[in-house]
Design a protein around this motif. Structure first.
Motif: not given
Length: 213
Positions: A91, A113, A116-118, A121
């Motif tokens: 995360s 997944e 890319k998100k972290t 973010f």
């Protein structure tokens, strides 16, 4: 992306819980008191963000229990400007703690997944790692070695040799080792071929994934 008085109050309670469980490093406690953990979690878990528990995130992974994050961070003994390698960005919460402690952080994530998100973010919250890498944590990051410290945030069935090799003399590797449950293990590199090893009891982590391709 709000961080309200309520969140700050819950965070202060969490810090008191961590102290009561034996976390003493003031710099670690201060870092964790600043980081809005609720923003690192799915919104449906907001009420649980400041409980001392692990919770599911994307890709069948978890955000580690705050006590575990504090315990591993304390074992690393991070100093301002230290060059650190994190295996398992997840995360990004542990990454943020290391950045708050003043470290230069390189972090590797195996799950596309999550990577890319972290990657998107963390900068939104003002946390900028030196590099976030999509890759195999078992190999470490040879081109940036040696490191002052390496932290592994997933359960490793064995200690990957490249991680030991990529430590500076005096550098510290904090790694949970084991299959079903893991033993928190600290390696300190004393000389080129000499390591001091210490263990700190059982923890539970999601498994560290290896790139078999």
């Amino acid at each position: 992306m709000e961080d309200t008085f309520k969140h700050k109050g819950l965070r202060a309670k969490l810090i008191e819980t961590l102290k009561s469980k034996g976390i003493k490093d003031v710099s670690v406690l201060n870092a964790m008191s600043k980081i809005p953990r609720h923003l690192f979690m799915d919104s449906s878990f907001l009420d649980h963000a400041y409980q001392d528990k692990a919770f599911p995130i994307a890709a069948d992974q978890t955000i580690s229990q705050p006590y575990t994050v504090a315990f591993q961070s304390e074992l690393l003994q991070v100093k301002q400007g230290d060059k650190l390698l994190e295996i398992g960005t997840g995360s990004g919460y542990q990454t943020a703690v290391l950045l708050e402690l003043g470290a230069k952080v390189f972090s590797i994530e195996r799950q596309q997944e999550l990577f890319k998100k972290t990657s998107k973010f963390l900068p939104k919250l003002g946390y900028r790692a030196k590099r976030l890498i999509f890759g195999d944590g078992y190999k470490g990051l040879q081109e940036e070695a040696p490191f002052d410290g390496i932290i592994v945030t997933a359960g490793a069935p064995f200690v990957p040799k490249p991680l030991l090799e990529q430590l500076k003399i005096g550098g510290r590797l904090v790694i949970p080792v084991g299959e079903e449950t893991q033993v928190m293990t600290l390696y300190i590199r004393k000389e080129e071929k000499t390591f001091e090893k210490e263990t700190f009891g059982d923890f539970r982590f999601v498994p560290l994934l290896e790139d078999k391709s």
